[in-house]
Scaffold this motif. Structure first.
Motif, PDB file in Angstrom:
ATOM      1  N   SER A  52      -5.895  -2.842   1.555  1.00  0.00           N
ATOM      2  CA  SER A  52      -4.712  -2.136   1.074  1.00  0.00           C
ATOM      3  C   SER A  52      -3.823  -3.058   0.244  1.00  0.00           C
ATOM      4  O   SER A  52      -4.033  -4.267   0.184  1.00  0.00           O
ATOM      5  N   ASN A  53      -2.796  -2.432  -0.372  1.00  0.00           N
ATOM      6  CA  ASN A  53      -1.786  -3.193  -1.122  1.00  0.00           C
ATOM      7  C   ASN A  53      -0.516  -3.373  -0.302  1.00  0.00           C
ATOM      8  O   ASN A  53       0.572  -3.563  -0.865  1.00  0.00           O
ATOM      9  N   LYS A  92       2.666  -4.431   1.514  1.00  0.00           N
ATOM     10  CA  LYS A  92       3.587  -5.534   1.301  1.00  0.00           C
ATOM     11  C   LYS A  92       4.640  -5.548   2.402  1.00  0.00           C
ATOM     12  O   LYS A  92       4.894  -4.530   3.061  1.00  0.00           O
ATOM     13  N   GLN A  96      -0.549   4.347  -2.152  1.00  0.00           N
ATOM     14  CA  GLN A  96      -1.980   4.098  -1.940  1.00  0.00           C
ATOM     15  C   GLN A  96      -2.467   4.792  -0.672  1.00  0.00           C
ATOM     16  O   GLN A  96      -1.810   4.761   0.372  1.00  0.00           O
TER      17      GLN A  96
END
Length: 339
Positions: free
Chosen positions: A156-157, A159, A254
């Motif tokens: 995944s992205n 953060k 996402q």
């Protein structure tokens, strides 16, 4: 002592299995603990496309090396180990690019070869990982599903400070939640229809939402000022969650599809298109994820104790499968073949 659970030509049953002799570059493993996962449930019901009789099932297991055929300075007789069950060809484009987890001919111990639902199993030496003293045999048996969770979050992205939604509070969904928390997620929402699993999720610090009573999309939108989740993990595998994963995701967010869908889902690609949503899939794990799982459990960063709902002797393995059919009473069922 009954030696294992094996897939016969017509049905699954407890039966005697011969103690294997390790071939060259193999170790004989005396199994300590082995766990049931969704794939085992498919094999048990006769619905897995690759599993062929006769087969000792089980791909989540730990044990002790009893014999070694070959030389490997990393291992010796008596070592406590956990088995990384994936076996890749080493020759296809995926393998040559360093991604054996998506090997074109990927096989799995417990599906394509005998696995850990037995007293003993012979395993290739390069599929073994030593278990640190601080990690119990029972917890080590959960390395494989923890590696799945770690690999999923790495795909995944995500953060620091992100909002996460997880659709499905089974063992993998809960592990993803624990891993996302470590990765810096600010708020983690998780939905399910099982009160038992939702209570477990809440005890782990996740925002549990009962899908029978509340609409996960409305709840997350209300608590994010109408924005939605930055990252969505779909771990339930049905048409309802296939739509929810799109609706609950923020614009340009996402979606990670973790589920292996048994039937082709209906996916609203137009909605994804208009909001520039990213769709990512994940298969299993890389060896680096497997090593990270061992390290993070051994250090206490990931505590899998709450995920273990039952520990049974191998003779009661059929009872274990009955437990797994009821999400109101089970999460991870472990067996001890050598009590």
């Amino acid at each position: 002592m009954k030696a294992g659970l094996y897939l016969s030509e017509k049905y699954v049953r407890i039966g005697q299995l011969d103690k294997p002799s390790p071939k060259r570059n193999e170790a004989l493993i005396k199994v300590s603990f082995a766990g049931i996962c969704g794939t085992d449930m498919m094999i048990y019901s006769g619905k897995h496309p690759r599993a062929k009789a006769p087969l000792a099932m089980g791909h989540e297991f730990s044990g002790v090396i009893e014999d070694i055929n070959g030389e490997d300075p990393r291992f010796q007789i008596g070592d406590r180990v956990v088995v990384e069950p994936t076996i890749s060809c080493g020759e296809c484009p995926a393998c040559l690019s360093g991604n054996p987890q998506v090997c074109e001919a990927l096989g799995l111990i417990g599906i394509d070869w005998h696995g850990g639902f037995a007293e003993y199993v012979a395993v290739l030496l390069h599929r073994l990982h030593k278990v640190p003293d601080s990690l119990s045999d029972a917890h080590a048996a959960l390395t494989e599903p923890v590696a799945v969770g770690i690999h999923t979050v790495r795909r995944s992205n995500l953060k620091v400070g992100d909002t996460v939604t997880i659709l499905g509070a089974g063992p993998i969904g809960l592990i993803i939640g624990l891993t996302a928390k470590i990765a810096g997620a600010k708020k983690i929402y998780i939905s399910d229809v099982s009160p038992f699993r939702l209570k477990k999720a809440a005890s782990l610090g996740l925002a549990a939402i009962d899908a029978k009573k509340d609409n996960i999309v409305e709840v997350v939108k209300a608590e994010t000022n109408g924005i939605g989740a930055d990252v969505v993990f779909e771990v339930a595998g049905n048409n309802v969650t296939a739509q929810q994963m799109i609706d609950v995701c923020r614009t340009q967010g996402q979606i990670i599809v973790v589920s292996v869908y048994k039937q082709k889902p209906i996916v609203d690609l137009a909605s994804m298109h208009f909001r520039e949503l990213s769709l990512t899939t994940t298969r299993c794990y890389h060896s680096t994820d497997f090593a990270a799982a061992i390290s993070m459990m051994a250090s206490g960063e990931i505590n899998v104790t709450p995920l273990i709902s039952h520990e049974l002797p191998l003779e009661e393995i059929e009872k274990g499968f009955e437990y797994m059919l009821n999400p109101e009473t089970s999460l991870k069922v472990l067996f001890q073949p050598n009590l």
